[in-house]
Design an enzyme around this catalytic site. Structure first.
Site, PDB file in Angstrom:
ATOM      1  N   GLY A 286      -5.991   5.627   1.949  1.00  0.00           N
ATOM      2  CA  GLY A 286      -5.742   7.068   1.926  1.00  0.00           C
ATOM      3  C   GLY A 286      -5.082   7.411   0.604  1.00  0.00           C
ATOM      4  O   GLY A 286      -3.964   7.001   0.358  1.00  0.00           O
ATOM      5  N   HIS A 287      -5.813   8.100  -0.256  1.00  0.00           N
ATOM      6  CA  HIS A 287      -5.250   8.477  -1.552  1.00  0.00           C
ATOM      7  C   HIS A 287      -5.108   9.997  -1.609  1.00  0.00           C
ATOM      8  O   HIS A 287      -6.074  10.710  -1.403  1.00  0.00           O
ATOM      9  CB  HIS A 287      -6.142   7.979  -2.693  1.00  0.00           C
ATOM     10  CG  HIS A 287      -6.117   6.475  -2.823  1.00  0.00           C
ATOM     11  ND1 HIS A 287      -6.927   5.783  -3.675  1.00  0.00           N
ATOM     12  CD2 HIS A 287      -5.355   5.546  -2.200  1.00  0.00           C
ATOM     13  CE1 HIS A 287      -6.655   4.489  -3.566  1.00  0.00           C
ATOM     14  NE2 HIS A 287      -5.721   4.323  -2.673  1.00  0.00           N
TER      15      HIS A 287
ATOM     16  N   THR B 241      -4.682  -6.855   5.333  1.00  0.00           N
ATOM     17  CA  THR B 241      -6.017  -6.300   5.503  1.00  0.00           C
ATOM     18  C   THR B 241      -7.012  -7.445   5.262  1.00  0.00           C
ATOM     19  O   THR B 241      -6.607  -8.573   4.994  1.00  0.00           O
ATOM     20  CB  THR B 241      -6.241  -5.087   4.578  1.00  0.00           C
ATOM     21  OG1 THR B 241      -7.460  -4.444   4.975  1.00  0.00           O
ATOM     22  CG2 THR B 241      -6.317  -5.479   3.100  1.00  0.00           C
TER      23      THR B 241
ATOM     24  N   LYS C  61      -0.758   5.466  -5.522  1.00  0.00           N
ATOM     25  CA  LYS C  61      -1.832   5.148  -6.473  1.00  0.00           C
ATOM     26  C   LYS C  61      -2.666   6.379  -6.811  1.00  0.00           C
ATOM     27  O   LYS C  61      -3.119   6.538  -7.928  1.00  0.00           O
ATOM     28  CB  LYS C  61      -2.754   4.064  -5.893  1.00  0.00           C
ATOM     29  CG  LYS C  61      -2.092   2.701  -5.822  1.00  0.00           C
ATOM     30  CD  LYS C  61      -3.066   1.637  -5.342  1.00  0.00           C
ATOM     31  CE  LYS C  61      -3.372   1.714  -3.876  1.00  0.00           C
ATOM     32  NZ  LYS C  61      -2.253   1.422  -2.984  1.00  0.00           N
TER      33      LYS C  61
ATOM     34  N   VAL D 262      -4.009   8.191   6.491  1.00  0.00           N
ATOM     35  CA  VAL D 262      -5.197   7.990   7.326  1.00  0.00           C
ATOM     36  C   VAL D 262      -4.874   8.148   8.808  1.00  0.00           C
ATOM     37  O   VAL D 262      -5.550   8.861   9.535  1.00  0.00           O
ATOM     38  CB  VAL D 262      -5.804   6.591   7.047  1.00  0.00           C
ATOM     39  CG1 VAL D 262      -6.915   6.267   8.028  1.00  0.00           C
ATOM     40  CG2 VAL D 262      -6.346   6.531   5.633  1.00  0.00           C
ATOM     41  N   THR D 263      -3.819   7.474   9.249  1.00  0.00           N
ATOM     42  CA  THR D 263      -3.552   7.443  10.696  1.00  0.00           C
ATOM     43  C   THR D 263      -2.411   8.366  11.109  1.00  0.00           C
ATOM     44  O   THR D 263      -2.197   8.582  12.301  1.00  0.00           O
ATOM     45  CB  THR D 263      -3.185   6.008  11.132  1.00  0.00           C
ATOM     46  OG1 THR D 263      -2.049   5.591  10.367  1.00  0.00           O
ATOM     47  CG2 THR D 263      -4.322   5.034  10.898  1.00  0.00           C
TER      48      THR D 263
ATOM     49  N   GLY E  28       0.829  -1.206   0.000  1.00  0.00           N
ATOM     50  CA  GLY E  28       0.000   0.000   0.000  1.00  0.00           C
ATOM     51  C   GLY E  28       0.862   1.254   0.000  1.00  0.00           C
ATOM     52  O   GLY E  28       2.101   1.174   0.052  1.00  0.00           O
ATOM     53  N   ASP E  29       0.212   2.401  -0.142  1.00  0.00           N
ATOM     54  CA  ASP E  29       0.889   3.706  -0.129  1.00  0.00           C
ATOM     55  C   ASP E  29       1.917   3.836  -1.249  1.00  0.00           C
ATOM     56  O   ASP E  29       2.939   4.501  -1.090  1.00  0.00           O
ATOM     57  CB  ASP E  29       1.589   3.966   1.215  1.00  0.00           C
ATOM     58  CG  ASP E  29       0.653   3.789   2.393  1.00  0.00           C
ATOM     59  OD1 ASP E  29      -0.489   4.261   2.294  1.00  0.00           O
ATOM     60  OD2 ASP E  29       1.053   3.170   3.387  1.00  0.00           O
TER      61      ASP E  29
ATOM     62  N   THR F 197       8.174  11.200 -10.839  1.00  0.00           N
ATOM     63  CA  THR F 197       9.372  11.850 -10.303  1.00  0.00           C
ATOM     64  C   THR F 197       9.046  12.991  -9.339  1.00  0.00           C
ATOM     65  O   THR F 197       9.876  13.846  -9.073  1.00  0.00           O
ATOM     66  CB  THR F 197      10.236  12.390 -11.470  1.00  0.00           C
ATOM     67  OG1 THR F 197       9.411  13.257 -12.264  1.00  0.00           O
ATOM     68  CG2 THR F 197      10.762  11.269 -12.342  1.00  0.00           C
TER      69      THR F 197
ATOM     70  N   GLN G 145      -4.907  -0.280  -0.840  1.00  0.00           N
ATOM     71  CA  GLN G 145      -3.850  -1.098  -0.214  1.00  0.00           C
ATOM     72  C   GLN G 145      -2.971  -1.733  -1.312  1.00  0.00           C
ATOM     73  O   GLN G 145      -2.914  -1.206  -2.406  1.00  0.00           O
ATOM     74  CB  GLN G 145      -4.447  -2.157   0.716  1.00  0.00           C
ATOM     75  CG  GLN G 145      -5.097  -1.611   1.971  1.00  0.00           C
ATOM     76  CD  GLN G 145      -6.550  -1.249   1.790  1.00  0.00           C
ATOM     77  OE1 GLN G 145      -7.308  -1.988   1.197  1.00  0.00           O
ATOM     78  NE2 GLN G 145      -6.961  -0.109   2.300  1.00  0.00           N
TER      79      GLN G 145
HETATM   80  P1  IMP Z   1      -6.907  -2.735   8.360  1.00  0.00           P
HETATM   81  O1  IMP Z   1      -7.092  -2.704   6.878  1.00  0.00           O
HETATM   82  O2  IMP Z   1      -7.266  -1.443   9.041  1.00  0.00           O
HETATM   83  O3  IMP Z   1      -7.566  -3.930   9.002  1.00  0.00           O
HETATM   84  O4  IMP Z   1      -5.324  -2.910   8.639  1.00  0.00           O
HETATM   85  C1  IMP Z   1      -4.643  -4.120   8.311  1.00  0.00           C
HETATM   86  C2  IMP Z   1      -3.230  -3.809   7.792  1.00  0.00           C
HETATM   87  O5  IMP Z   1      -3.327  -3.151   6.539  1.00  0.00           O
HETATM   88  C3  IMP Z   1      -2.400  -2.891   8.684  1.00  0.00           C
HETATM   89  O6  IMP Z   1      -1.044  -3.271   8.592  1.00  0.00           O
HETATM   90  C4  IMP Z   1      -2.582  -1.517   8.046  1.00  0.00           C
HETATM   91  O7  IMP Z   1      -1.518  -0.649   8.326  1.00  0.00           O
HETATM   92  C5  IMP Z   1      -2.625  -1.908   6.594  1.00  0.00           C
HETATM   93  N1  IMP Z   1      -3.352  -0.952   5.759  1.00  0.00           N
HETATM   94  C6  IMP Z   1      -4.687  -0.798   5.649  1.00  0.00           C
HETATM   95  N2  IMP Z   1      -4.981   0.166   4.763  1.00  0.00           N
HETATM   96  C7  IMP Z   1      -3.817   0.623   4.290  1.00  0.00           C
HETATM   97  C8  IMP Z   1      -3.460   1.603   3.309  1.00  0.00           C
HETATM   98  O8  IMP Z   1      -4.306   2.243   2.674  1.00  0.00           O
HETATM   99  N3  IMP Z   1      -2.139   1.791   3.110  1.00  0.00           N
HETATM  100  C9  IMP Z   1      -1.188   1.064   3.751  1.00  0.00           C
HETATM  101  N4  IMP Z   1      -1.461   0.135   4.659  1.00  0.00           N
HETATM  102  C10 IMP Z   1      -2.769  -0.093   4.926  1.00  0.00           C
END
Ligand code: IMP
Length: 429
Positions: A40-41, A238, A16, A299-300, A12-13, A413, A223
């Site tokens: 989180g986009h 996830t 995208k 997101v967090t 993820g991240d 870039t 993700q």
């Molecule tokens: P959950 O999707 O909140 O249940 O989290 C499960 C795992 O997926 C954790 O390690 C999160 O940090 C990761 N995760 C969930 N959504 C994202 C995302 O959009 N980007 C990166 N990691 C994610």
């Protein structure tokens, strides 16, 4: 007409948002098909930054946007996001945003259950976003979840809430936690159904009609493949399938509709939350990647773990999703690093591996096998053509292509739209 699926090839991240935004301009419709507001986009359009969690990225440019049945939807978070975007001058209307009537709802107490589960896992915590994503998918598979359509059928809603709370309250009681009152839950749902109603739709039927009329469909994955519930680093994943095949199931279309699969990978690797990460760096290079790449969760806000590019893992992602091209992002973050390492495989003791093993213990035990590549001191930031890249940067990209077994279709870039070297436009076919 080719449709395109954009899929994260790491954890993820991968950036995208920017790629989806670039493609959304060429698409007639953008579809989210899995995940929820854990995603989180970030989109940078002109001087404005838009942070999206649940809404498909097409909304920012006024492209028809669809939340498919595979998405788990927190209706309050959705309404809040719509309002926030309106505040930024984006007119999100029911004409341009459609929500699957058979999508699963994230209920207000799911976040609490998610967090309680994490606490109980102690050191083995997954590091979820705490948004109740996993709880929603569990309830879906457990056949007790509330779906969007249930909001508009009083008798069914009451019956389903009763059944659902029988399950959850037994668990909460067992944990010594406060139980959920059915009336309170129903009252909340009754409040949200009105504002949600104009967006609710039979999404599969609409998408089928769009496909038949030759519309270009963009599937926006959330993700990444290494977080896929089947193919990722289980249990540190996830709760949804993040592979390209999920685009069909999560939107109600046949597998042939998915079309060209574009994988997105960073020129290095990051991960948020717990779980194995063979190429993770705990040194000053890792800190430099985090700082230059602004690696904090959208997101967090959590700091992301950073490490070298893992070509073995991305090669696996290419296979698992049938990726036809890769968008390699954040190449500029590697500027100024004298010597670069790329992971080509793994070892456990004397045992050599070309892929991530399936067992949790083996995944934790693997050590990366590296190939060293020369770095570059020049800036690649904002480059828009190959000729602007130093020879060693071109070599790096070419070697990555060889190792992952997939051509680089697009090179990013920098965060701006213009900071892109596009080799191939999948919608141009
Ligand atoms: P959950 O999707 O909140 O249940 O989290 C499960 C795992 O997926 C954790 O390690 C999160 O940090 C990761 N995760 C969930 N959504 C994202 C995302 O959009 N980007 C990166 N990691 C994610």
């Amino acid at each position: 007409m080719t449709n395109v699926a954009v899929i994260g090839a790491q954890w993820g991240d991968e950036g995208k948002g920017k790629v989806v935004d670039w493609l959304a301009e060429r698409a007639d419709v953008v579809v989210r098909f899995q995940g929820g507001h854990n995603a989180g986009h970030t989109l940078q359009v002109a001087n404005e930054t838009y942070k999206l969690s649940l809404l498909p990225s097409g909304v920012v440019r006024g492209t028809l946007s669809i939340i498919g049945n595979g998405v788990v939807v927190d209706p309050w978070a959705l309404m809040e996001e719509i309002e926030r975007l309106r505040g930024q001058g984006v007119p999100v209307s029911p004409e341009m945003l459609r929500l699957a009537e058979n999508a699963i709802l994230i209920l207000p107490f799911y976040g609490r259950v998610d967090q309680l589960r994490e606490q109980r896992r102690g050191k083995g915590a997954i590091g979820t976003t705490g948004r109740g994503i996993g709880v929603a998918y569990e309830d879906k598979a457990g056949r007790r979840a509330i779906r969007v359509a249930d909001l508009y059928d009083d008798a069914t809603l009451r019956e389903k809430v009763g059944h659902l709370l029988e399950h959850h309250n037994a668990l909460l009681r067992g944990w010594g936690a406060e139980e959920i009152a059915p009336e309170e839950l129903i009252a909340g749902l009754e409040q949200v159904r009105g504002p949600l109603a104009p967006y609710v739709d039979c999404v599969w039927e609409r998408l089928d009609a769009l496909r038949r009329s030759g519309s270009r469909i963009l599937f926006e994955g959330a993700q990444g493949i290494l977080l896929d519930v089947d193919h990722g680093t289980y249990p540190f994943v996830t709760s949804s399938n993040t592979v390209a095949a999920a685009a069909a199931v999560g939107s109600g279309m046949g597998p042939g509709a998915v079309g060209y699969v574009l994988g997105i990978a960073k020129a290095y690797t990051t991960r948020v939350g717990g779980g194995p990460f063979p190429t993770e760096l705990h040194d000053e290079v890792g800190a430099r990647l985090a700082e230059r790449g602004r690696e904090f969760g959208t997101v967090t806000g959590r700091p992301r773990r950073c490490g070298w590019f893992d070509a073995a893992a991305v090669r696996q992602a290419v296979s698992l999703s049938g990726m036809a091209g890769i968008a390699l992002t954040k190449l500029d973050v590697l500027d100024g690093i004298e010597s670069l390492e790329v992971c080509t495989g793994y070892r456990i003791g004397d045992r050599m591996l070309t892929r991530l093993p399936a067992s949790q213990a083996d995944q934790a035990a693997v050590e990366p096998v590296y190939e060293r590549l020369e770095g570059w001191s020049e800036s690649t930031a904002g480059a828009t053509g190959w000729a602007q890249l130093p020879a060693t940067a071109v070599k790096y990209v070419r070697r990555v292509e060889e190792l992952i077994g997939c051509p680089v279709a697009l090179l990013s870039t920098g965060p701006d739209r213009e900071a892109t070297i596009a080799m191939y436009d999948p919608f141009a076919d």
